[in-house]
Design a protein around this motif. Structure first.
Motif, PDB file in Angstrom:
ATOM      1  N   THR A 189      14.041  22.048  64.672  1.00  0.00           N
ATOM      2  CA  THR A 189      14.750  20.900  65.207  1.00  0.00           C
ATOM      3  C   THR A 189      16.226  21.032  64.857  1.00  0.00           C
ATOM      4  O   THR A 189      16.613  21.839  63.993  1.00  0.00           O
ATOM      5  CB  THR A 189      14.204  19.594  64.615  1.00  0.00           C
ATOM      6  OG1 THR A 189      14.473  19.578  63.197  1.00  0.00           O
ATOM      7  CG2 THR A 189      12.702  19.469  64.851  1.00  0.00           C
ATOM      8  N   VAL A 190      17.038  20.226  65.521  1.00  0.00           N
ATOM      9  CA  VAL A 190      18.461  20.207  65.205  1.00  0.00           C
ATOM     10  C   VAL A 190      18.670  19.799  63.751  1.00  0.00           C
ATOM     11  O   VAL A 190      19.539  20.341  63.056  1.00  0.00           O
ATOM     12  CB  VAL A 190      19.209  19.256  66.157  1.00  0.00           C
ATOM     13  CG1 VAL A 190      20.653  19.052  65.703  1.00  0.00           C
ATOM     14  CG2 VAL A 190      19.180  19.798  67.579  1.00  0.00           C
ATOM     15  N   LEU A 228      19.458  25.156  70.541  1.00  0.00           N
ATOM     16  CA  LEU A 228      18.077  25.632  70.601  1.00  0.00           C
ATOM     17  C   LEU A 228      17.708  26.127  71.992  1.00  0.00           C
ATOM     18  O   LEU A 228      16.739  26.869  72.163  1.00  0.00           O
ATOM     19  CB  LEU A 228      17.122  24.507  70.200  1.00  0.00           C
ATOM     20  CG  LEU A 228      17.198  24.052  68.740  1.00  0.00           C
ATOM     21  CD1 LEU A 228      16.340  22.805  68.532  1.00  0.00           C
ATOM     22  CD2 LEU A 228      16.753  25.160  67.804  1.00  0.00           C
ATOM     23  N   GLU A 229      18.495  25.723  72.999  1.00  0.00           N
ATOM     24  CA  GLU A 229      18.217  26.125  74.377  1.00  0.00           C
ATOM     25  C   GLU A 229      19.506  26.080  75.183  1.00  0.00           C
ATOM     26  O   GLU A 229      20.345  25.211  74.984  1.00  0.00           O
ATOM     27  CB  GLU A 229      17.192  25.187  75.004  1.00  0.00           C
ATOM     28  CG  GLU A 229      16.857  25.498  76.464  1.00  0.00           C
ATOM     29  CD  GLU A 229      15.875  24.505  77.069  1.00  0.00           C
ATOM     30  OE1 GLU A 229      15.451  24.725  78.220  1.00  0.00           O
ATOM     31  OE2 GLU A 229      15.545  23.506  76.403  1.00  0.00           O
ATOM     32  N   ALA A 251      14.038  27.419  75.361  1.00  0.00           N
ATOM     33  CA  ALA A 251      13.909  26.681  74.106  1.00  0.00           C
ATOM     34  C   ALA A 251      13.018  27.419  73.113  1.00  0.00           C
ATOM     35  O   ALA A 251      11.967  27.933  73.468  1.00  0.00           O
ATOM     36  CB  ALA A 251      13.323  25.295  74.385  1.00  0.00           C
ATOM     37  N   SER A 281      20.285  20.441  70.617  1.00  0.00           N
ATOM     38  CA  SER A 281      18.957  20.822  71.082  1.00  0.00           C
ATOM     39  C   SER A 281      19.038  21.576  72.401  1.00  0.00           C
ATOM     40  O   SER A 281      18.264  22.509  72.641  1.00  0.00           O
ATOM     41  CB  SER A 281      18.069  19.582  71.237  1.00  0.00           C
ATOM     42  OG  SER A 281      18.648  18.668  72.157  1.00  0.00           O
ATOM     43  N   GLN A 282      20.002  21.191  73.273  1.00  0.00           N
ATOM     44  CA  GLN A 282      20.123  21.843  74.576  1.00  0.00           C
ATOM     45  C   GLN A 282      21.549  21.718  75.086  1.00  0.00           C
ATOM     46  O   GLN A 282      22.220  20.711  74.859  1.00  0.00           O
ATOM     47  CB  GLN A 282      19.150  21.197  75.571  1.00  0.00           C
ATOM     48  CG  GLN A 282      18.836  22.019  76.795  1.00  0.00           C
ATOM     49  CD  GLN A 282      19.736  21.690  77.993  1.00  0.00           C
ATOM     50  OE1 GLN A 282      20.559  20.792  77.935  1.00  0.00           O
ATOM     51  NE2 GLN A 282      19.573  22.435  79.069  1.00  0.00           N
TER      52      GLN A 282
END
Length: 263
Positions: A9-10, A66-67, A83, A35-36
């Motif tokens: 997770t962030v 993450l993505e 992701a 996160s994205q």
């Protein structure tokens, strides 16, 4: 194929960052974790422009996600970054000279190849000009964009780098490998994904801020090419072909062509 994806997770990325470089005494580097995002390289450029325009902000900085939905590689190519499969980051730093700017991809490549080799207990090498490979399979890549505002403002570089932690779907990205796959083959135990991200960023930061000698020799040793190997790549829209002739004192490629040596 089934893809083993790390869970992170962030919040976990931020925690690992604070345990490492984020809490290092005197470290000026700010970390931004998402996160994205469409592209860490694009967001890093937007943040840099805002900071320069307003003459304030968290510079230097690193953006990691993450993505990515629209990651970018060399020559405008897309960088597939789903992701939970890898490290996608862009580091914004000042550059003191044009020579230093030209050295950045080489310094970063040598540092990351050494880092990955230790993590997977394997042999990660550098395929000219910007790929990290194990054998013939790609594990990562590097992209450096130069930003030169009107004088007397400082010049900046945005150092983008990506590493596959879990192997992407090879039906989509042919010829790929990853930290988990290579470590599994050697019996190594790589760090958890969030820690891997924080450690890789720290490795790149040290590479771009260090003046320690020996990095050219290390880069040469880590090259995937040997004397006489054929090389073909695109540079500024031009297809360049020749035979590998080693590197000069600054780590720049020597390319043997029918018309002579080319740097």
């Amino acid at each position: 194929m089934d893809i083993e994806r790390p869970s992170a997770t962030v919040e976990e990325l931020c925690q690992e960052w604070q345990r490492g470089l984020g809490s290092a005494p005197g470290s000026p580097l700010s970390g931004i974790f998402l996160s994205q995002v469409d592209s860490t390289q694009r967001l890093a450029r937007t943040l840099l422009d805002q900071c320069v325009h307003e003459d304030e902000g968290p510079l230097p900085l690193v953006v990691a996600a993450l993505e990515q939905s629209a990651g970018r590689g060399r020559e405008g190519r897309g960088w597939w970054s789903p992701a939970g499969s890898g490290l996608y980051a862009s580091l914004v730093i000042p550059v003191s000279s044009n020579q230093r700017l030209q050295e950045l991809p080489i310094r970063v490549a040598a540092a990351l190849a050494s880092f990955v080799s230790v993590v997977v207990r394997g042999d990660c090498r550098i395929k000219w000009p910007n790929d990290l490979v194990v054998g013939r399979r790609k594990l990562g890549g590097i992209l450096v964009d130069a930003v030169s505002p009107p004088s007397p403002a400082d010049s900046w570089a945005i150092v983008g780098f990506g590493l596959n932690y879990a192997t992407p779907d090879t039906a989509v990205l042919e010829g790929a490998t990853s930290v988990l796959e290579e470590a599994g083959g050697s019996g190594a135990a790589p760090p958890p994904f969030a820690r891997f991200v924080a450690e890789a960023i720290s490795v790149v930061w040290r590479a771009v801020t260090s003046d320690e000698p020996g990095w050219v020799e290390n880069f040469s040793v880590l090259s995937a090419h040997r004397a006489g190997d054929p090389i073909r790549f695109r540079l500024d829209g031009e297809v360049v072909e020749g035979r590998f002739g080693g590197f000069d004192a600054h780590g720049f490629l020597r390319l043997e062509t029918d018309s002579g040596m080319r740097l």
